[in-house]
Design an enzyme around this catalytic site. Structure first.
Site, PDB file in Angstrom:
ATOM      1  N   GLY A  59       0.832  -1.207   0.000  1.00  0.00           N
ATOM      2  CA  GLY A  59       0.000   0.000   0.000  1.00  0.00           C
ATOM      3  C   GLY A  59       0.864   1.253   0.000  1.00  0.00           C
ATOM      4  O   GLY A  59       0.407   2.324   0.410  1.00  0.00           O
ATOM      5  N   LYS A 106     -12.932   7.050   3.118  1.00  0.00           N
ATOM      6  CA  LYS A 106     -12.697   5.896   4.006  1.00  0.00           C
ATOM      7  C   LYS A 106     -13.732   4.808   3.724  1.00  0.00           C
ATOM      8  O   LYS A 106     -14.927   5.061   3.687  1.00  0.00           O
ATOM      9  CB  LYS A 106     -12.750   6.325   5.475  1.00  0.00           C
ATOM     10  CG  LYS A 106     -12.428   5.159   6.414  1.00  0.00           C
ATOM     11  CD  LYS A 106     -12.183   5.618   7.829  1.00  0.00           C
ATOM     12  CE  LYS A 106     -12.004   4.459   8.783  1.00  0.00           C
ATOM     13  NZ  LYS A 106     -10.841   3.604   8.491  1.00  0.00           N
ATOM     14  N   GLY A 124      -0.468   4.475  -1.318  1.00  0.00           N
ATOM     15  CA  GLY A 124      -1.735   4.969  -0.747  1.00  0.00           C
ATOM     16  C   GLY A 124      -1.508   6.188   0.140  1.00  0.00           C
ATOM     17  O   GLY A 124      -0.372   6.597   0.394  1.00  0.00           O
ATOM     18  N   THR A 140      -7.459  -1.589   8.568  1.00  0.00           N
ATOM     19  CA  THR A 140      -8.550  -1.833   9.511  1.00  0.00           C
ATOM     20  C   THR A 140      -9.610  -2.741   8.880  1.00  0.00           C
ATOM     21  O   THR A 140      -9.577  -2.999   7.677  1.00  0.00           O
ATOM     22  CB  THR A 140      -9.187  -0.497   9.947  1.00  0.00           C
ATOM     23  OG1 THR A 140      -9.503   0.257   8.769  1.00  0.00           O
ATOM     24  CG2 THR A 140      -8.240   0.300  10.810  1.00  0.00           C
ATOM     25  N   HIS A 187     -14.224  10.896   9.644  1.00  0.00           N
ATOM     26  CA  HIS A 187     -13.125  10.611   8.712  1.00  0.00           C
ATOM     27  C   HIS A 187     -13.392  11.240   7.352  1.00  0.00           C
ATOM     28  O   HIS A 187     -14.523  11.612   7.038  1.00  0.00           O
ATOM     29  CB  HIS A 187     -12.939   9.098   8.544  1.00  0.00           C
ATOM     30  CG  HIS A 187     -12.225   8.452   9.701  1.00  0.00           C
ATOM     31  ND1 HIS A 187     -12.885   8.069  10.853  1.00  0.00           N
ATOM     32  CD2 HIS A 187     -10.921   8.136   9.886  1.00  0.00           C
ATOM     33  CE1 HIS A 187     -12.010   7.545  11.699  1.00  0.00           C
ATOM     34  NE2 HIS A 187     -10.811   7.569  11.143  1.00  0.00           N
ATOM     35  N   HIS A 188     -12.335  11.250   6.523  1.00  0.00           N
ATOM     36  CA  HIS A 188     -12.420  11.720   5.137  1.00  0.00           C
ATOM     37  C   HIS A 188     -13.437  10.876   4.361  1.00  0.00           C
ATOM     38  O   HIS A 188     -13.708   9.714   4.710  1.00  0.00           O
ATOM     39  CB  HIS A 188     -11.052  11.635   4.477  1.00  0.00           C
ATOM     40  CG  HIS A 188     -10.454  10.247   4.533  1.00  0.00           C
ATOM     41  ND1 HIS A 188     -10.649   9.325   3.548  1.00  0.00           N
ATOM     42  CD2 HIS A 188      -9.714   9.634   5.483  1.00  0.00           C
ATOM     43  CE1 HIS A 188     -10.036   8.205   3.878  1.00  0.00           C
ATOM     44  NE2 HIS A 188      -9.463   8.361   5.049  1.00  0.00           N
TER      45      HIS A 188
HETATM   46  P1  NAP Z   1      -5.632   4.176   0.135  1.00  0.00           P
HETATM   47  O1  NAP Z   1      -5.152   5.578   0.013  1.00  0.00           O
HETATM   48  O2  NAP Z   1      -6.847   3.767  -0.640  1.00  0.00           O
HETATM   49  O3  NAP Z   1      -4.410   3.230  -0.284  1.00  0.00           O
HETATM   50  C1  NAP Z   1      -4.549   1.841  -0.429  1.00  0.00           C
HETATM   51  C2  NAP Z   1      -3.223   1.272  -0.916  1.00  0.00           C
HETATM   52  O4  NAP Z   1      -3.328  -0.164  -0.926  1.00  0.00           O
HETATM   53  C3  NAP Z   1      -2.808   1.675  -2.341  1.00  0.00           C
HETATM   54  O5  NAP Z   1      -1.404   1.852  -2.360  1.00  0.00           O
HETATM   55  C4  NAP Z   1      -3.186   0.454  -3.166  1.00  0.00           C
HETATM   56  O6  NAP Z   1      -2.365   0.339  -4.318  1.00  0.00           O
HETATM   57  C5  NAP Z   1      -2.865  -0.654  -2.179  1.00  0.00           C
HETATM   58  N1  NAP Z   1      -3.550  -1.916  -2.420  1.00  0.00           N
HETATM   59  C6  NAP Z   1      -4.839  -2.136  -2.787  1.00  0.00           C
HETATM   60  N2  NAP Z   1      -5.077  -3.460  -2.884  1.00  0.00           N
HETATM   61  C7  NAP Z   1      -3.904  -4.075  -2.568  1.00  0.00           C
HETATM   62  C8  NAP Z   1      -3.499  -5.438  -2.495  1.00  0.00           C
HETATM   63  N3  NAP Z   1      -4.347  -6.439  -2.753  1.00  0.00           N
HETATM   64  N4  NAP Z   1      -2.219  -5.729  -2.106  1.00  0.00           N
HETATM   65  C9  NAP Z   1      -1.346  -4.723  -1.840  1.00  0.00           C
HETATM   66  N5  NAP Z   1      -1.669  -3.418  -1.918  1.00  0.00           N
HETATM   67  C10 NAP Z   1      -2.942  -3.102  -2.273  1.00  0.00           C
HETATM   68  O7  NAP Z   1      -5.930   3.797   1.650  1.00  0.00           O
HETATM   69  P2  NAP Z   1      -5.539   4.565   3.024  1.00  0.00           P
HETATM   70  O8  NAP Z   1      -6.468   5.683   3.269  1.00  0.00           O
HETATM   71  O9  NAP Z   1      -4.072   4.826   3.037  1.00  0.00           O
HETATM   72  O10 NAP Z   1      -5.880   3.423   4.099  1.00  0.00           O
HETATM   73  C11 NAP Z   1      -5.307   2.137   4.037  1.00  0.00           C
HETATM   74  C12 NAP Z   1      -5.753   1.329   5.248  1.00  0.00           C
HETATM   75  O11 NAP Z   1      -5.059   1.798   6.411  1.00  0.00           O
HETATM   76  C13 NAP Z   1      -7.243   1.426   5.591  1.00  0.00           C
HETATM   77  O12 NAP Z   1      -7.706   0.179   6.058  1.00  0.00           O
HETATM   78  C14 NAP Z   1      -7.268   2.436   6.729  1.00  0.00           C
HETATM   79  O13 NAP Z   1      -8.406   2.305   7.552  1.00  0.00           O
HETATM   80  C15 NAP Z   1      -6.006   2.052   7.445  1.00  0.00           C
HETATM   81  N6  NAP Z   1      -5.422   3.044   8.354  1.00  0.00           N
HETATM   82  C16 NAP Z   1      -4.997   2.589   9.567  1.00  0.00           C
HETATM   83  C17 NAP Z   1      -4.344   3.434  10.439  1.00  0.00           C
HETATM   84  C18 NAP Z   1      -3.799   2.873  11.737  1.00  0.00           C
HETATM   85  O14 NAP Z   1      -3.256   3.630  12.556  1.00  0.00           O
HETATM   86  N7  NAP Z   1      -3.892   1.566  11.957  1.00  0.00           N
HETATM   87  C19 NAP Z   1      -4.139   4.760  10.092  1.00  0.00           C
HETATM   88  C20 NAP Z   1      -4.595   5.216   8.850  1.00  0.00           C
HETATM   89  C21 NAP Z   1      -5.233   4.342   7.962  1.00  0.00           C
HETATM   90  P3  NAP Z   1      -2.959   0.697  -5.800  1.00  0.00           P
HETATM   91  O15 NAP Z   1      -3.432   2.101  -5.727  1.00  0.00           O
HETATM   92  O16 NAP Z   1      -1.810   0.483  -6.708  1.00  0.00           O
HETATM   93  O17 NAP Z   1      -4.097  -0.270  -6.001  1.00  0.00           O
END
Ligand code: NAP
Length: 251
Positions: A9, A158, A12, A100, A154-155
């Site tokens: 990711g 999400k 992302g 998450t 959240h944004h």
């Molecule tokens: P995002 O901007 O949509 O980014 C998702 C990323 O995952 C992109 O790089 C995408 O790549 C990649 N991806 C999608 N399918 C994949 C797969 N099968 N294998 C590997 N990579 C894949 O999402 P985000 O807002 O950053 O959030 C990501 C996650 O983190 C969410 O679940 C969010 O709730 C969580 N989060 C957790 C915390 C914490 O503290 N635990 C904090 C913030 C966010 P492509 O674009 O190339 O498809």
């Protein structure tokens, strides 16, 4: 020797900030990135990450077949996070999952797989230090003020609701003595990043504990602590970050 890290990711919104944080830590080495829609490109050509020239892979399996890694950090999608963590454990790599939306059965399966592999794994819905403090302070308050509700904001992009942090807060509050189930309200609006309010109502008084993550930089210190800790931790799944944070603060 630096701990070798692959970030799934990495293109992302969160993963790119984490990848940058890993690349800037002198005791860690960013060796690979996973992002299906950017596979085949170089990470430095997709995100601003000075001095890093590593390939982006289509899947975790492909990345770990090509890059020798100690830890997989996953910030992807609720659909992908579990499979990515399992794929890492199958290849002898410790997962640190920020994604998450993982369910209780998936957490149990990860725990079993980690024990089988003789490795530690970490899954945490909120890596921010302030967020973790909010959880602890709110649990303390719930014992004395049991009427409590949670609002998470959240944004608009999400994907899951309620947020992993809010779901966990509700569980933690109920376990600490709050009226259960603790109501959770979800707001999705442009301009917001990640915000949580825990509202306690008492006789003629109210208490609000609020945490705001203004940028995704908020998650970097906690993720780096988890990456360092997971390498040395006992086999099995860790879902409580606080002891790791306290240990890191004392070191
Ligand atoms: P995002 O901007 O949509 O980014 C998702 C990323 O995952 C992109 O790089 C995408 O790549 C990649 N991806 C999608 N399918 C994949 C797969 N099968 N294998 C590997 N990579 C894949 O999402 P985000 O807002 O950053 O959030 C990501 C996650 O983190 C969410 O679940 C969010 O709730 C969580 N989060 C957790 C915390 C914490 O503290 N635990 C904090 C913030 C966010 P492509 O674009 O190339 O498809």
């Amino acid at each position: 020797m630096a701990v070798k890290v692959v970030v799934a990711g990495a293109t992302g919104k969160t993963g790119r900030v984490i990848a940058r944080g890993v690349s800037q830590a002198s005791d860690l080495e960013l060796v690979g990135a996973v992002a299906p829609h950017h596979a085949g490109r170089r990470l430095g050509n997709v995100i601003d990450i000075p001095g890093v020239d590593i390939p982006i892979h289509a899947s975790v399996a492909e990345a770990l077949a090509r890059r020798k890694a100690d830890v997989l950090v996953d910030f992807t999608t609720p659909e992908a996070g579990f499979g990515n963590a399992m794929a890492a454990l199958e290849r002898g790599v410790r997962p640190v999952v920020g994604t998450t939306g993982l369910g209780a059965e998936q957490l149990e399966a990860l725990d079993a797989a980690a024990r089988r592999a003789g490795l530690a794994a970490i899954v945490a819905p909120n890596f921010s230090i302030g967020g973790l403090l909010m959880e602890r302070l709110a649990a303390q308050a719930a014992a004395l003020m049991p009427m409590v509700e949670v609002i998470e904001m959240h944004h608009a992009q999400k994907k899951d609701a309620p947020s992993g942090t809010a779901a966990r807060l509700a569980e933690r509050l109920a376990a600490a003595g709050a009226r259960a189930p603790v109501p959770v309200h979800s707001v999705r609006l442009p301009g917001f990043v990640a915000h949580h309010e825990v509202l306690f109502g008492g006789q003629g008084e109210a208490l609000v504990i609020r945490h705001d993550a203004y940028s995704r930089e908020a998650f970097v210190p906690g993720v780096l602590i988890a990456v360092r800790a997971v390498v040395h931790a006992e086999p099995g799944l860790i879902t409580q970050l606080w002891p790791l944070i306290e240990r890191a603060a004392q070191a």
